[in-house]
Design a protein around this motif. Structure first.
Motif, PDB file in Angstrom:
ATOM      1  N   ALA A  31       6.970   5.751  12.723  1.00 30.90           N
ATOM      2  CA  ALA A  31       6.280   7.000  13.060  1.00 30.90           C
ATOM      3  C   ALA A  31       5.790   6.844  14.494  1.00 30.90           C
ATOM      4  O   ALA A  31       5.080   5.883  14.812  1.00 30.90           O
ATOM      5  CB  ALA A  31       5.113   7.211  12.107  1.00 30.90           C
ATOM      6  N   GLN A  78       0.068 -14.985  -4.065  1.00 33.56           N
ATOM      7  CA  GLN A  78      -0.989 -15.206  -5.061  1.00 33.56           C
ATOM      8  C   GLN A  78      -1.604 -13.853  -5.412  1.00 33.56           C
ATOM      9  O   GLN A  78      -2.065 -13.126  -4.530  1.00 33.56           O
ATOM     10  CB  GLN A  78      -2.069 -16.134  -4.508  1.00 33.56           C
ATOM     11  N   SER A  89       3.287  -7.894   3.447  1.00 30.85           N
ATOM     12  CA  SER A  89       3.765  -7.871   2.054  1.00 30.85           C
ATOM     13  C   SER A  89       4.992  -8.752   1.812  1.00 30.85           C
ATOM     14  O   SER A  89       5.213  -9.188   0.684  1.00 30.85           O
ATOM     15  CB  SER A  89       4.061  -6.432   1.619  1.00 30.85           C
ATOM     16  N   GLU A 125       9.020   3.509   7.216  1.00 27.00           N
ATOM     17  CA  GLU A 125       8.753   2.100   7.533  1.00 27.00           C
ATOM     18  C   GLU A 125       9.443   1.767   8.860  1.00 27.00           C
ATOM     19  O   GLU A 125      10.639   2.008   9.022  1.00 27.00           O
ATOM     20  CB  GLU A 125       9.260   1.192   6.397  1.00 27.00           C
ATOM     21  N   THR A 185       0.846  -1.203   0.000  1.00 30.06           N
ATOM     22  CA  THR A 185       0.000   0.000   0.000  1.00 30.06           C
ATOM     23  C   THR A 185       0.875   1.244   0.000  1.00 30.06           C
ATOM     24  O   THR A 185       0.704   2.141  -0.840  1.00 30.06           O
ATOM     25  CB  THR A 185      -0.916   0.016   1.244  1.00 30.06           C
ATOM     26  N   ASP A 209       0.188  -0.166  14.763  1.00 28.59           N
ATOM     27  CA  ASP A 209       0.379  -0.056  16.211  1.00 28.59           C
ATOM     28  C   ASP A 209      -0.648   0.947  16.746  1.00 28.59           C
ATOM     29  O   ASP A 209      -1.713   1.107  16.150  1.00 28.59           O
ATOM     30  CB  ASP A 209       1.837   0.339  16.521  1.00 28.59           C
TER      31      ASP A 209
HETATM   32  C1  FAD Z   1       0.644 -15.116   5.780  1.00 31.18           C
HETATM   33  C2  FAD Z   1      -0.094 -14.264   4.793  1.00 31.18           C
HETATM   34  C3  FAD Z   1      -0.443 -14.801   3.555  1.00 31.18           C
HETATM   35  C4  FAD Z   1      -1.139 -14.017   2.627  1.00 31.18           C
HETATM   36  N1  FAD Z   1      -1.330 -14.498   1.365  1.00 31.18           N
HETATM   37  C5  FAD Z   1      -1.878 -13.692   0.421  1.00 31.18           C
HETATM   38  C6  FAD Z   1      -1.962 -14.116  -0.934  1.00 31.18           C
HETATM   39  O1  FAD Z   1      -1.442 -15.158  -1.336  1.00 31.18           O
HETATM   40  N2  FAD Z   1      -2.616 -13.303  -1.815  1.00 31.18           N
HETATM   41  C7  FAD Z   1      -3.145 -12.096  -1.436  1.00 31.18           C
HETATM   42  O2  FAD Z   1      -3.753 -11.410  -2.260  1.00 31.18           O
HETATM   43  N3  FAD Z   1      -2.998 -11.640  -0.166  1.00 31.18           N
HETATM   44  C8  FAD Z   1      -2.361 -12.386   0.756  1.00 31.18           C
HETATM   45  N4  FAD Z   1      -2.162 -11.895   2.010  1.00 31.18           N
HETATM   46  C9  FAD Z   1      -2.540 -10.499   2.296  1.00 31.18           C
HETATM   47  C10 FAD Z   1      -1.509  -9.485   1.779  1.00 31.18           C
HETATM   48  O3  FAD Z   1      -0.206  -9.933   2.072  1.00 31.18           O
HETATM   49  C11 FAD Z   1      -1.761  -8.123   2.440  1.00 31.18           C
HETATM   50  O4  FAD Z   1      -3.092  -7.734   2.240  1.00 31.18           O
HETATM   51  C12 FAD Z   1      -0.873  -7.010   1.902  1.00 31.18           C
HETATM   52  O5  FAD Z   1       0.483  -7.396   1.927  1.00 31.18           O
HETATM   53  C13 FAD Z   1      -1.082  -5.742   2.739  1.00 31.18           C
HETATM   54  O6  FAD Z   1      -0.128  -4.789   2.382  1.00 31.18           O
HETATM   55  P1  FAD Z   1      -0.020  -3.453   3.218  1.00 31.18           P
HETATM   56  O7  FAD Z   1       1.034  -2.630   2.587  1.00 31.18           O
HETATM   57  O8  FAD Z   1      -1.367  -2.815   3.351  1.00 31.18           O
HETATM   58  O9  FAD Z   1       0.408  -3.884   4.701  1.00 31.18           O
HETATM   59  P2  FAD Z   1       1.776  -4.535   5.219  1.00 31.18           P
HETATM   60  O10 FAD Z   1       2.510  -5.228   4.162  1.00 31.18           O
HETATM   61  O11 FAD Z   1       1.438  -5.307   6.449  1.00 31.18           O
HETATM   62  O12 FAD Z   1       2.666  -3.287   5.605  1.00 31.18           O
HETATM   63  C14 FAD Z   1       2.450  -2.498   6.750  1.00 31.18           C
HETATM   64  C15 FAD Z   1       3.793  -1.949   7.184  1.00 31.18           C
HETATM   65  O13 FAD Z   1       3.574  -0.908   8.145  1.00 31.18           O
HETATM   66  C16 FAD Z   1       4.685  -0.902   9.030  1.00 31.18           C
HETATM   67  N5  FAD Z   1       4.318  -0.133  10.219  1.00 31.18           N
HETATM   68  C17 FAD Z   1       3.422  -0.440  11.190  1.00 31.18           C
HETATM   69  N6  FAD Z   1       3.366   0.565  12.103  1.00 31.18           N
HETATM   70  C18 FAD Z   1       4.232   1.518  11.689  1.00 31.18           C
HETATM   71  C19 FAD Z   1       4.636   2.797  12.206  1.00 31.18           C
HETATM   72  N7  FAD Z   1       4.123   3.310  13.340  1.00 31.18           N
HETATM   73  N8  FAD Z   1       5.557   3.516  11.532  1.00 31.18           N
HETATM   74  C20 FAD Z   1       6.106   3.047  10.374  1.00 31.18           C
HETATM   75  N9  FAD Z   1       5.771   1.835   9.850  1.00 31.18           N
HETATM   76  C21 FAD Z   1       4.836   1.086  10.494  1.00 31.18           C
HETATM   77  C22 FAD Z   1       4.949  -2.389   9.275  1.00 31.18           C
HETATM   78  O14 FAD Z   1       6.267  -2.604   9.730  1.00 31.18           O
HETATM   79  C23 FAD Z   1       4.661  -2.993   7.900  1.00 31.18           C
HETATM   80  O15 FAD Z   1       5.851  -3.189   7.148  1.00 31.18           O
HETATM   81  C24 FAD Z   1      -1.509 -12.683   2.966  1.00 31.18           C
HETATM   82  C25 FAD Z   1      -1.170 -12.147   4.213  1.00 31.18           C
HETATM   83  C26 FAD Z   1      -0.450 -12.922   5.121  1.00 31.18           C
HETATM   84  C27 FAD Z   1      -0.054 -12.331   6.431  1.00 31.18           C
END
Ligand code: FAD
Length: 432
Positions: A210, A74, A68, A59, A40, A243
């Protein structure tokens, strides 16, 4: 989020190295602060940088440290439960269809970005298959094909003989496929997005949590341990790994631990008999059956556990038995890697977009389908930062609604697995 000790994952062992990044030091200004370095946040920063808007990503740990970098990779152009018809029922025809259109286009965007930026992440766009695990659920597959086809998605119903050949198993009863799906090395993709964002002009700071947000006139000041960024806009992209930075946000999802695992490399002749078309596969079980090949011929699968004691050994036994039942040709199944991560479940099983305050926007609640959706949400969040009114976005914004008794609910969430297994054993009937 507190995190259990983490075994090294397949992706950590095989992804391309990350770009050079480090902590934010000192004060600076930007057009937007993006908090979170997963799909995201990185997609938001990339899309902002491409139109000349200065984004600074903060991050807390490392690129792709959250969901991620841990997922199954998938790339799936659907939500986990809600179909286009459900979105129309919930949000009305125009908004519901617009929302479904975002989901329809999400997997294509992932592979377009990979091609455009030359991201090295073992990308395979051979389609995604959803087999059905009971005969009655063929009705569900048929309904999904009809609804997605009506929106122009390249979908197709698969009868049992054809599906058996496509999967190399006679376990399922038929299914359906969407040709825009596929699979990637998820950590490699996150690192590639970061590299593309930096090349386009974004700043990405790792080990930069943050810790405090403060309103200063029309702008926001975001503090980290060694610096601060001031900007008129903030995108909160912390997902299930949120958090307490924004009060109430992390309480809007229930974190559910999902185990991931990779077998030892499988011999070529056996490999050719299992999903020879190299698609991504996840079926209709609530206690999901899912698998895909990686570039070294490992089957990457996983599952959930009700009791998380001696979890790695137990999940290995459980999933080995499952894979042998699905694909007897595998013989003895051995795993080289087991790891886990948290999936964020919302009560309505629909992802939530929130305008948290003037200039502060974010989404969470992937319900297990977020590789493609988080990527396309990043593009939409970038449009909002650029001035597109949130009310005009195709994904409807909803109020922040923390789950009552979240502290207790998150500990009871594993019990939901019992409900899923009970539902899995029942036949599916179309709702009246
Ligand atoms: C085990 C697992 C298997 C999955 N398999 C699939 C799949 O095969 N296909 C699919 O479509 N989806 C899958 N998903 C879902 C998909 O991985 C997530 O929806 C997607 O990665 C979300 O991305 P994101 O960037 O929103 O969040 P994230 O990747 O979780 O990133 C959030 C980031 O915010 C950071 N953060 C938190 N608080 C703070 C702060 N205060 N300051 C700075 N940084 C902070 C964290 O360290 C983290 O790196 C799976 C999820 C998991 C956990």
């Amino acid at each position: 989020m507190s995190e259990a000790a983490h075994a090294p994952s397949l992706w950590a062992a095989t992804a391309v190295p990350p770009p050079e990044t480090g902590p934010l030091k000192g004060e600076r200004d930007a057009d937007c602060v993006v908090i979170g370095g997963g799909y995201t946040g990185l997609s938001t920063a990339l899309h902002l940088a491409e139109v000349g808007s200065q984004a600074v990503v903060l991050e807390a740990t490392e690129i792709g440290w959250g969901a991620s970098g841990r997922n199954n990779g998938q790339v799936i152009p659907t939500l986990s439960r809600a179909d286009p018809g459900d979105l129309v029922k919930r949000f009305g025809k125009a908004k519901g269809e617009a929302f479904a259109g975002v989901v329809r286009d999400s997997a294509s965007l992932v592979f377009d970005l990979i091609r455009k930026h030359g991201i090295d992440c073992e990308a395979v766009q051979n389609g995604w298959i959803q087999p059905v695990h009971t005969p009655g659920r063929l009705g569900l597959a048929k309904r999904r094909v009809e609804q997605w086809a009506a929106l122009g998605a390249p979908v197709e119903l698969l009868d049992k003989p054809r599906l058996d050949r496509m999967l190399g198993s006679d376990y399922w009863h038929g299914g359906w496929t969407n040709r825009t799906g596929g699979h990637i090395n998820p950590l490699g993709y996150a690192r590639g997005l970061a590299r593309a964002a930096i090349t386009a002009g974004a700043a990405v700071h790792t080990r930069s949590p943050a810790t405090r947000l403060e309103r200063r006139g029309d702008a926001w000041r975001v503090e980290t341990p060694h610096g601060a960024v001031t900007a008129p806009k903030i995108v909160i992209a912390t997902g299930t790994y949120s958090d307490d930075l924004w009060p109430g946000l992390k309480q809007t999802v229930v974190p559910i631990r999902s185990y991931q695992m990779a077998t030892t490399p499988i011999s070529d002749n056996v490999r050719k008999s299992i999903v020879p078309g190299n698609q991504a596969v996840s079926d209709t079980h609530g206690d999901l059956y899912f698998f895909r090949w990686d570039a070294q011929g490992r089957l990457v699968s996983g599952g959930a556990l009700l009791v998380q004691i001696a979890d790695d050994a137990r999940v290995k036994r459980r999933i080995a038995v499952r894979l042998q039942r699905l694909f007897p040709q595998l013989g003895e199944v051995k795993f080289d890697y087991v790891w886990n991560g948290y999936v964020g479940a919302t009560q309505d099983k629909i992802p939530h977009l929130h305008e948290l305050a003037p200039g502060v926007i974010g989404w969470l609640g992937c319900n297990g389908r977020g590789v493609a959706f988080a990527t396309i949400m990043g593009r939409l969040l970038a449009e909002a930062v650029q001035g597109r009114p949130v009310a005009d976005l195709p994904v409807p914004a909803t109020p922040l609604e923390p789950i009552a008794g979240h502290g207790v609910v998150r500990h009871l969430a594993r019990g939901m697995l019992l409900l899923y297994r009970w539902n899995d054993a029942k036949e599916w009937r179309a709702p009246a």
